[in-house]
Design an enzyme around this catalytic site. Structure first.
Site, PDB file in Angstrom:
ATOM      1  CG  ASP A 184       5.788 -41.037  -2.242  1.00 50.26           C
ATOM      2  OD1 ASP A 184       5.921 -41.875  -1.323  1.00 50.26           O
ATOM      3  OD2 ASP A 184       6.499 -40.012  -2.352  1.00 50.26           O
ATOM      4  N   GLY A 193       3.175 -41.384   2.449  1.00 53.49           N
ATOM      5  CA  GLY A 193       4.064 -41.080   3.565  1.00 53.49           C
ATOM      6  C   GLY A 193       3.331 -41.223   4.884  1.00 53.49           C
ATOM      7  CE1 TYR A 207      19.122 -48.534   6.018  1.00 49.91           C
ATOM      8  CE2 TYR A 207      20.602 -47.840   4.284  1.00 49.91           C
ATOM      9  CZ  TYR A 207      19.791 -47.533   5.351  1.00 49.91           C
ATOM     10  OH  TYR A 207      19.631 -46.224   5.730  1.00 49.91           O
ATOM     11  N   GLY A 240      13.988 -46.545   3.748  1.00 49.41           N
ATOM     12  CA  GLY A 240      12.650 -46.163   3.286  1.00 49.41           C
ATOM     13  C   GLY A 240      12.482 -46.423   1.796  1.00 49.41           C
ATOM     14  CG  ASP A 253      10.492 -42.336   1.140  1.00 50.05           C
ATOM     15  OD1 ASP A 253      11.165 -43.262   1.657  1.00 50.05           O
ATOM     16  OD2 ASP A 253      10.128 -41.332   1.787  1.00 50.05           O
ATOM     17  NE  ARG A 254      17.823 -42.956   2.476  1.00 51.17           N
ATOM     18  CZ  ARG A 254      18.657 -43.497   3.381  1.00 51.17           C
ATOM     19  NH1 ARG A 254      18.171 -44.002   4.518  1.00 51.17           N
ATOM     20  NH2 ARG A 254      19.948 -43.541   3.158  1.00 51.17           N
TER      21      ARG A 254
END
Lengths: 206, 206
Positions: free
Chosen positions: B5, B7, B74, B78, B80-81
């Site tokens: 993941d 960032g 949408y 992000g 990750d969200r």
């Protein structure tokens, strides 16, 4: 009669002609205005400690904070917030300046309050996290719908959370401060009263 | 199996030994780690556009965002969200990082969400307004009582408003992200799951 609400950047004056009851509101910058220019009696409140110590030596400047029963409030509470509370008997005051202060007054007694970042401070908070959150707030956001786009996602985070807390008291909402007009979109049933602090000062003078 | 993941500042790895099911979680800095160091297959998501374009040229790095039905989400949301949402069927996800994202999932479908400043960003927002608002947040604040002191007035403004919005959905609350432990004081009934994003990624791989 001359009233003055002194903040960190401006002297905010209210001049009342007691014969005609006409009121004149004007500001002077803290940097350029010297309080000894005025010789008439001025009732003031002041959150600016530097100016406050200057004014102590001028006999015509009357500090209204000394005329107040402050037991209902707390030590570090701004005198402008206190005066706004003194102005009403019941309601939620939302004072939208560099910070947004929200204060609840019930039967003339301050019930407590909280502090939220003002529109500029909160916009900067989002921008400083990431350029991807650098949006203007959407004040006409649909507060009843969870957002599905970035601008509304930050607008909801800022405005809906404030809205829910303010309306839950089910009391009259009074908007004051420089950004009262912006927040009026979010609180369509609120009353705007930009003279609230002065109204509290007048009450104390009486 | 190796998951990553990515960032803005770190590569966050999860190494799963599929025989023993042991999992090893470790981070590498975006500044020092070079993705071409690894030759094995890596399933990744990435919010960092610069790194994302590098990884496109490396065959062993598999972009999981391409394996996803993103119609429910949408465009600027992000990844990750999105992965955290994919990990659960019902609940409110509170991901407390530099921003706090709050996302609602009902019957496996994303209902929407909002973005709130993280603890550092919000602390700075208050400090930048005035030194008089420069307090640490009180995470053990009494959320049922309107404050009558400055520290609680800003803590209430930050934490109570978030709390009211999150609990009103009356769903399971899942805390994730670096500040999940701090927010656990405010949401004592929430579940902490720091592996939520990885769990979403695992689900997509299956």
């Amino acid at each position: 009669m001359l009233l003055c609400d002194i903040g960190n950047t401006t002297y905010n004056f209210l001049e009342i002609n007691t014969n005609t009851l006409l009121e004149l509101n004007y500001k002077k910058s803290v940097d350029s205005f010297s309080p000894s220019e005025f010789v008439q009696k001025i009732y003031y409140i002041c959150v600016n400690q530097k100016i406050k110590s200057k004014l102590k030596n001028l006999d015509n400047w009357i500090d209204l904070s000394l005329e107040l029963n402050i037991n209902n409030y707390y030590d570090t509470m701004g005198i402008d917030r206190i005066m706004a509370c003194e102005a009403i008997k019941n309601g939620v005051i939302v004072d939208a300046g560099s910070a947004i202060t929200v204060d609840v007054v019930q039967n003339g007694i301050f019930s407590g309050g909280f502090i939220y970042p003002g529109t500029i401070a909160m916009g900067n908070a989002y921008k400083n996290i990431s350029q991807a959150l650098s949006y203007e707030f959407n004040y006409s956001l649909d507060l009843e719908k969870l957002p599905k786009n970035s601008q509304d996602a930050i607008s909801y985070g800022y405005l809906k959370l404030l809205h829910s807390e303010v309306v839950k008291y089910d009391m009259d909402i009074i908007l004051t401060g420089g950004d009262a007009d912006k927040l009026a979109f979010v609180f369509p049933n609120a009353r705007i009263d930009k003279m609230l602090v002065f109204n509290g000062m007048k009450k104390i003078i009486k």
